[in-house]
Design a protein around this motif. Structure first.
Motif, mmCIF file in Angstrom:
data_model
loop_
_atom_site.group_PDB
_atom_site.id
_atom_site.type_symbol
_atom_site.label_atom_id
_atom_site.label_comp_id
_atom_site.label_asym_id
_atom_site.label_seq_id
_atom_site.Cartn_x
_atom_site.Cartn_y
_atom_site.Cartn_z
ATOM 1 N N THR A 31 0.810 -1.213 0.000
ATOM 2 C CA THR A 31 0.000 0.000 0.000
ATOM 3 C C THR A 31 0.844 1.263 0.000
ATOM 4 O O THR A 31 0.305 2.364 -0.095
ATOM 5 C CB THR A 31 -0.914 0.015 1.240
ATOM 6 O OG1 THR A 31 -0.100 -0.224 2.406
ATOM 7 C CG2 THR A 31 -1.995 -1.048 1.148
ATOM 8 N N HIS A 41 -6.272 -8.318 1.798
ATOM 9 C CA HIS A 41 -7.347 -7.499 2.360
ATOM 10 C C HIS A 41 -8.312 -7.000 1.283
ATOM 11 O O HIS A 41 -9.448 -6.626 1.606
ATOM 12 C CB HIS A 41 -6.766 -6.326 3.146
ATOM 13 C CG HIS A 41 -6.038 -6.769 4.385
ATOM 14 N ND1 HIS A 41 -5.071 -6.008 4.994
ATOM 15 C CD2 HIS A 41 -6.130 -7.912 5.116
ATOM 16 C CE1 HIS A 41 -4.607 -6.650 6.052
ATOM 17 N NE2 HIS A 41 -5.232 -7.812 6.138
ATOM 18 N N LEU A 65 -12.216 -7.453 2.187
ATOM 19 C CA LEU A 65 -13.219 -6.401 2.043
ATOM 20 C C LEU A 65 -14.265 -6.758 0.993
ATOM 21 O O LEU A 65 -15.482 -6.635 1.226
ATOM 22 C CB LEU A 65 -12.539 -5.086 1.654
ATOM 23 C CG LEU A 65 -13.469 -3.916 1.309
ATOM 24 C CD1 LEU A 65 -14.218 -3.437 2.539
ATOM 25 C CD2 LEU A 65 -12.690 -2.778 0.674
ATOM 26 N N ASP A 68 -1.301 -3.004 9.187
ATOM 27 C CA ASP A 68 -2.745 -2.766 9.117
ATOM 28 C C ASP A 68 -3.138 -1.360 9.550
ATOM 29 O O ASP A 68 -4.088 -0.782 9.017
ATOM 30 C CB ASP A 68 -3.486 -3.792 9.971
ATOM 31 C CG ASP A 68 -3.544 -5.163 9.307
ATOM 32 O OD1 ASP A 68 -3.212 -5.249 8.109
ATOM 33 O OD2 ASP A 68 -3.911 -6.140 9.977
ATOM 34 N N HIS A 100 -3.145 2.389 4.880
ATOM 35 C CA HIS A 100 -3.973 1.184 4.809
ATOM 36 C C HIS A 100 -5.205 1.282 5.705
ATOM 37 O O HIS A 100 -6.334 1.166 5.247
ATOM 38 C CB HIS A 100 -3.133 -0.036 5.191
ATOM 39 C CG HIS A 100 -3.764 -1.343 4.845
ATOM 40 N ND1 HIS A 100 -4.517 -1.551 3.703
ATOM 41 C CD2 HIS A 100 -3.747 -2.551 5.486
ATOM 42 C CE1 HIS A 100 -4.939 -2.798 3.659
ATOM 43 N NE2 HIS A 100 -4.502 -3.429 4.737
ATOM 44 N N TYR A 137 -6.649 -0.660 8.018
ATOM 45 C CA TYR A 137 -7.531 -1.829 7.972
ATOM 46 C C TYR A 137 -7.923 -2.195 9.399
ATOM 47 O O TYR A 137 -7.184 -2.860 10.129
ATOM 48 C CB TYR A 137 -6.820 -2.980 7.265
ATOM 49 C CG TYR A 137 -7.672 -4.214 7.094
ATOM 50 C CD1 TYR A 137 -8.839 -4.170 6.333
ATOM 51 C CD2 TYR A 137 -7.316 -5.419 7.690
ATOM 52 C CE1 TYR A 137 -9.631 -5.301 6.179
ATOM 53 C CE2 TYR A 137 -8.095 -6.556 7.529
ATOM 54 C CZ TYR A 137 -9.254 -6.485 6.770
ATOM 55 O OH TYR A 137 -10.036 -7.601 6.614
#
Length: 250
Positions: free
Chosen positions: A68, A105, A109, A189, A194, A196
């Protein structure tokens, strides 16, 4: 010079941490007060009060090399510093692998949403012949299976197993301790590139269970904030170049 003055670190002795030296020098020339304040804040984790320098730099490698982020200059800077602090090739290569597989991820998602929308639209789901899924089974044995993966496993178990085959070895190799793995996973994360939330909560829970202190986890969060310095490293250098163009009078 007073004893108090002698106890304060010289400005030149402060760590660079996430900073590019050239960008920091230019920023100090333009706005010393703000540069000093930002440097003090962003380099605090390098004091060694909470995490050892090796771990600080490994976390920074993680946030820089993540799929990312892909910040080449920062990745090189922190890999070099991590090696100097005692990190091994295997440790750095493991972080690169972790940075690669975090792309899962997208399915974490998207797959649940796909299942919900397909059900609402009455769309048929793909059918798959029964097939062994040894890598998924291994992840479950390692305690690394995430229920958020169930939806895309249901949609394509063979592909999911192929993906998990790339992940099982990362977590079973024993390169990092369980606590270190969880701290690095938090960084991946929670990074502002990111954010997340499900993974952040899962890995904070895992880090605490593995013996990490609240202070150590907070230090990882602070290192992710320090990553914001990338904006100054990039922007100050470009602005200096543009101001030096003839149109701006040098």
């Amino acid at each position: 010079m007073t004893e108090a003055d002698m106890s304060q670190p010289n400005e030149d002795q402060l760590p660079l941490g996430p900073w590019d030296a050239g960008a920091l020098a230019t920023l100090e020339a333009w706005d010393r007060s703000w540069a000093d304040a930002c440097r003090t804040m962003s380099t605090d984790p390098w004091s060694g009060k909470v995490l050892p320098l090796r771990m600080v730099e490994l976390v920074c490698v993680a946030t820089s090399v993540a799929c990312t982020t892909l910040d080449g200059a920062a990745t090189r800077r922190h890999m070099r510093a991590a090696l100097a602090a005692g990190a091994s090739r295997d440790e750095l290569m493991t972080i690169v692998k972790m940075a690669t597989v975090m792309a899962i991820h997208s399915c974490s998602l998207g797959a649940p949403i796909l299942l919900e929308e397909a059900a609402a639209a009455g769309a048929a789901l793909p059918s798959h012949p029964a097939t062994p899924t040894p890598a998924c089974d291994a992840m479950k044995r390692l305690g690394q299976w995430n229920q958020a993966w169930d939806p895309f496993f249901a949609l394509d178990p063979a592909w999911t197993d192929a993906f998990m085959a790339t992940g099982a070895g990362i977590y079973s190799a024993g390169v990092f301790t369980a606590k270190e793995t969880e701290l690095l996973s938090i960084a991946f994360d929670v990074s502002f590139r990111h954010m997340y939330a499900p993974g952040t909560r899962r890995h904070i829970h895992g880090a605490l269970a593995a013996g990490a202190s609240v202070a150590e986890i907070m230090e990882v969060l602070k290192l992710c904030v320090a990553q914001g310095v990338a904006a100054s490293n990039l922007g100050v250098a470009i602005l200096a170049e543009e101001l030096a163009r003839p149109a701006h009078g040098g």
